[in-house]
Scaffold this motif. Structure first.
Motif, mmCIF file in Angstrom:
data_model
loop_
_atom_site.group_PDB
_atom_site.id
_atom_site.type_symbol
_atom_site.label_atom_id
_atom_site.label_comp_id
_atom_site.label_asym_id
_atom_site.label_seq_id
_atom_site.Cartn_x
_atom_site.Cartn_y
_atom_site.Cartn_z
ATOM 1 N N VAL A 32 0.803 -1.049 0.285
ATOM 2 C CA VAL A 32 -0.071 0.121 0.225
ATOM 3 C C VAL A 32 0.918 1.223 -0.191
ATOM 4 N N TYR A 33 -0.013 2.564 -0.738
ATOM 5 C CA TYR A 33 1.232 3.596 -0.249
ATOM 6 C C TYR A 33 0.521 5.229 0.323
ATOM 7 N N GLU A 34 0.604 6.062 0.337
ATOM 8 C CA GLU A 34 0.613 7.192 0.536
ATOM 9 C C GLU A 34 0.674 8.357 0.000
ATOM 10 N N GLU A 51 -3.240 7.753 9.130
ATOM 11 C CA GLU A 51 -4.939 6.881 9.751
ATOM 12 C C GLU A 51 -4.360 6.464 8.244
ATOM 13 N N ARG A 52 -4.738 7.133 6.946
ATOM 14 C CA ARG A 52 -5.633 5.333 6.053
ATOM 15 C C ARG A 52 -4.464 4.924 5.846
ATOM 16 N N LEU A 53 -3.196 4.844 5.860
ATOM 17 C CA LEU A 53 -2.612 4.086 5.614
ATOM 18 C C LEU A 53 -2.388 2.987 6.803
ATOM 19 N N ILE A 148 -9.007 0.363 -0.537
ATOM 20 C CA ILE A 148 -7.638 -0.084 -0.320
ATOM 21 C C ILE A 148 -6.466 1.125 -0.560
ATOM 22 N N LYS A 149 -5.675 1.482 0.058
ATOM 23 C CA LYS A 149 -4.287 2.467 -1.666
ATOM 24 C C LYS A 149 -3.614 1.847 -1.835
ATOM 25 N N THR A 150 -3.779 0.401 -2.516
ATOM 26 C CA THR A 150 -3.293 -0.358 -2.647
ATOM 27 C C THR A 150 -1.707 0.063 -4.166
ATOM 28 N N THR A 181 -17.626 6.825 -10.843
ATOM 29 C CA THR A 181 -16.916 6.315 -9.278
ATOM 30 C C THR A 181 -16.207 7.422 -9.424
ATOM 31 N N GLU A 182 -15.235 7.270 -9.764
ATOM 32 C CA GLU A 182 -13.852 8.778 -9.593
ATOM 33 C C GLU A 182 -12.505 8.112 -10.875
ATOM 34 N N GLY A 183 -12.096 8.926 -10.718
ATOM 35 C CA GLY A 183 -10.809 9.187 -11.498
ATOM 36 C C GLY A 183 -9.426 8.451 -11.520
ATOM 37 N N GLY A 184 -8.321 8.130 -12.770
ATOM 38 C CA GLY A 184 -7.320 7.107 -11.642
ATOM 39 C C GLY A 184 -6.768 7.714 -11.037
ATOM 40 N N SER A 185 -6.464 8.893 -10.257
ATOM 41 C CA SER A 185 -5.812 8.958 -9.516
ATOM 42 C C SER A 185 -6.479 10.393 -8.416
ATOM 43 N N THR A 186 -7.222 11.095 -8.199
ATOM 44 C CA THR A 186 -8.005 11.621 -7.976
ATOM 45 C C THR A 186 -9.919 11.470 -7.916
ATOM 46 N N ASN A 187 -10.868 12.026 -7.028
ATOM 47 C CA ASN A 187 -11.846 11.874 -6.646
ATOM 48 C C ASN A 187 -12.755 12.609 -8.050
ATOM 49 N N ARG A 208 -11.348 6.468 -0.333
ATOM 50 C CA ARG A 208 -12.320 8.193 0.609
ATOM 51 C C ARG A 208 -10.443 8.997 0.604
ATOM 52 N N GLY A 209 -10.730 10.003 -0.650
ATOM 53 C CA GLY A 209 -9.550 11.045 -0.241
ATOM 54 C C GLY A 209 -9.557 11.203 0.771
ATOM 55 N N ILE A 210 -8.361 12.015 1.000
ATOM 56 C CA ILE A 210 -8.114 13.008 2.689
ATOM 57 C C ILE A 210 -8.107 14.511 1.597
ATOM 58 N N THR A 211 -8.185 14.925 0.431
ATOM 59 C CA THR A 211 -9.121 16.152 0.093
ATOM 60 C C THR A 211 -9.930 16.315 -0.373
ATOM 61 N N ARG A 212 -10.965 15.133 -0.210
ATOM 62 C CA ARG A 212 -12.161 15.127 -0.276
ATOM 63 C C ARG A 212 -12.737 15.368 1.389
ATOM 64 N N THR A 245 -10.233 16.043 -7.591
ATOM 65 C CA THR A 245 -9.389 16.162 -6.217
ATOM 66 C C THR A 245 -8.842 15.531 -6.070
ATOM 67 N N SER A 246 -7.351 15.774 -5.221
ATOM 68 C CA SER A 246 -6.616 14.959 -4.706
ATOM 69 C C SER A 246 -4.964 16.212 -3.940
ATOM 70 N N ALA A 247 -4.453 15.150 -3.394
ATOM 71 C CA ALA A 247 -3.501 15.323 -2.443
ATOM 72 C C ALA A 247 -2.668 16.134 -3.614
ATOM 73 N N THR A 248 -1.899 16.132 -4.602
ATOM 74 C CA THR A 248 -0.987 17.148 -5.652
ATOM 75 C C THR A 248 -2.626 18.256 -6.285
HETATM 76 N N1 PDD Z 1 -3.386 9.369 -5.788
HETATM 77 N N2 PDD Z 1 -8.874 8.367 -5.908
HETATM 78 C C1 PDD Z 1 -7.828 7.585 -6.153
HETATM 79 C C2 PDD Z 1 -7.574 6.965 -7.243
HETATM 80 C C3 PDD Z 1 -6.217 7.958 -6.363
HETATM 81 O O1 PDD Z 1 -5.329 7.199 -6.042
HETATM 82 C C4 PDD Z 1 -6.160 8.611 -5.437
HETATM 83 C C5 PDD Z 1 -5.113 9.684 -4.734
HETATM 84 C C6 PDD Z 1 -7.508 10.351 -4.659
HETATM 85 C C7 PDD Z 1 -7.474 11.434 -4.175
HETATM 86 O O2 PDD Z 1 -6.520 11.242 -2.285
HETATM 87 P P1 PDD Z 1 -6.278 11.938 -1.823
HETATM 88 O O3 PDD Z 1 -6.774 12.985 -1.913
HETATM 89 O O4 PDD Z 1 -6.105 11.379 -0.470
HETATM 90 O O5 PDD Z 1 -4.661 12.207 -2.643
HETATM 91 C C8 PDD Z 1 -8.550 9.394 -5.297
HETATM 92 C C9 PDD Z 1 -2.357 10.138 -5.253
HETATM 93 C C10 PDD Z 1 -2.112 11.505 -4.762
HETATM 94 C C11 PDD Z 1 -1.611 8.806 -6.545
HETATM 95 O O6 PDD Z 1 -1.890 8.285 -6.738
HETATM 96 O O7 PDD Z 1 -0.843 9.586 -6.732
#
Ligand code: PDD
Length: 286
Positions: A32-34, A51-53, A148-150, A181-187, A208-212, A245-248
């Motif tokens: 898993v990752y963060e 917490e999510r990790l 799960i952030k696998t 549902t959501e994006g490849g790396s974003t909500n 469950r995105g933290i940014t969300r 939305t996402s962390a970056t």
């Molecule tokens: N991606 N949905 C997915 C599938 C994600 O991979 C991410 C984050 C999010 C948004 O989560 P958060 O707000 O906690 O960043 C939603 C990270 C940034 C990545 O894989 O690079």
């Protein structure tokens, strides 16, 4: 400046840093990752990311390789050694190194941990937000446990590459019911014609995105009306605004969906307001 990576207890030159070929992350994506934003040299929302990790690790039964306080030290030290002021810190934990066999290894096998950090140019993110991004829609083809952030991200990789080939930035997964549902790396979010903010509930189908989570708090502060409910592609195309939305990305406006302009085809005020107020609400370390 040469970059540094933290790998299983050592700070190594990034260029040559690696894990063993039989690391279960490498062999099975068994980990898993963060990703945490770094702003002014400090982590944003570290507590929530940790917490999510812990939750992700528990769900796949990998133990936390070190206490959270020690992990915090490693994260901060990796940021410091890479002299990152604005950028991200990446943390990955896998089930460790063992002879390739699908069954879990001996419980004494130490989990592997890797931390990297890199700078991002804030001006680029701002320019992207000012312009807005295009998204495409793709059929949902991921497993059910996307909560799960696998590190198993092959469907996400293929979807995002398809977006890129189509001249877009993100791919939105669409489930069998026709809901995004959501994006490849974003909500994913939309603003309806009557000004309501809509995003899918995090109980199933999305991470469950933290940014969300933080944006929902920002929305409350801004007295926006929010509906956590599924929404369809048609609804998104007819929306007044859409954004991710996402962390970056914080909140980044979506101005085209499958080539169809959203609203007037320009970033809208709700996404802008959320983006501007986001860091005032997030927890920023010191
Ligand atoms: N991606 N949905 C997915 C599938 C994600 O991979 C991410 C984050 C999010 C948004 O989560 P958060 O707000 O906690 O960043 C939603 C990270 C940034 C990545 O894989 O690079």
């Amino acid at each position: 400046m040469s970059r540094i990576a933290y790998v299983n207890g050592a700070y190594l030159p990034h260029a040559g840093a690696g894990v063993h070929v039989e690391d279960r992350g490498y062999q099975f994506a068994d980990g898993v990752y963060e990703v945490c934003e770094v702003r002014g040299g400090h982590m944003v929302d570290q507590r929530r990311h940790m917490e999510r990790l812990v939750r992700s690790l528990n769900e796949i039964r990998i133990r936390l390789p070190m206490p959270l306080a020690a992990l915090g030290v490693v994260l901060r030290e990796t940021i410091r050694r890479n002299r990152v002021r604005d950028g991200l810190v990446y943390l990955q934990v896998t089930r460790g190194v063992a002879r390739r066999d699908h069954y879990f290894p001996d419980p004494a096998t130490p989990p592997s941990i890797v931390v990297t950090a890199r700078a991002l140019d804030p001006a680029k993110g701002e320019a992207q937000a000012a312009q807005g991004i295009a998204v495409i829609t793709v059929p949902e083809n991921r497993w059910e446990r996307v909560d799960i952030k696998t590190i198993g991200l092959l469907p996400n990789v293929l979807a995002k590459e398809a977006a890129k080939q189509a001249g877009a930035r993100e791919a939105w997964f669409v489930d069998a019911a026709g809901n995004i549902t959501e994006g490849g790396s974003t909500n994913a979010w939309i603003v309806t014609d009557d000004g309501r903010l809509v995003t899918r509930p995090a109980e199933s189908g999305i991470l469950r995105g933290i940014t969300r989570t933080v944006m929902l708090e920002v929305a409350e502060t801004l007295q926006l009306r929010v509906d956590e409910r599924p929404f369809t592609v048609e609804e998104a195309k007819a929306a007044r605004e859409a954004f991710v939305t996402s962390a970056t990305n914080f909140a980044t406006p979506v101005v085209r969906i499958d080539g169809h302009p959203v609203g007037d085809g320009r970033p809208g005020p709700v996404a802008r307001a959320l983006r501007e107020n986001y860091h005032g609400r997030a927890e920023i370390g010191h």
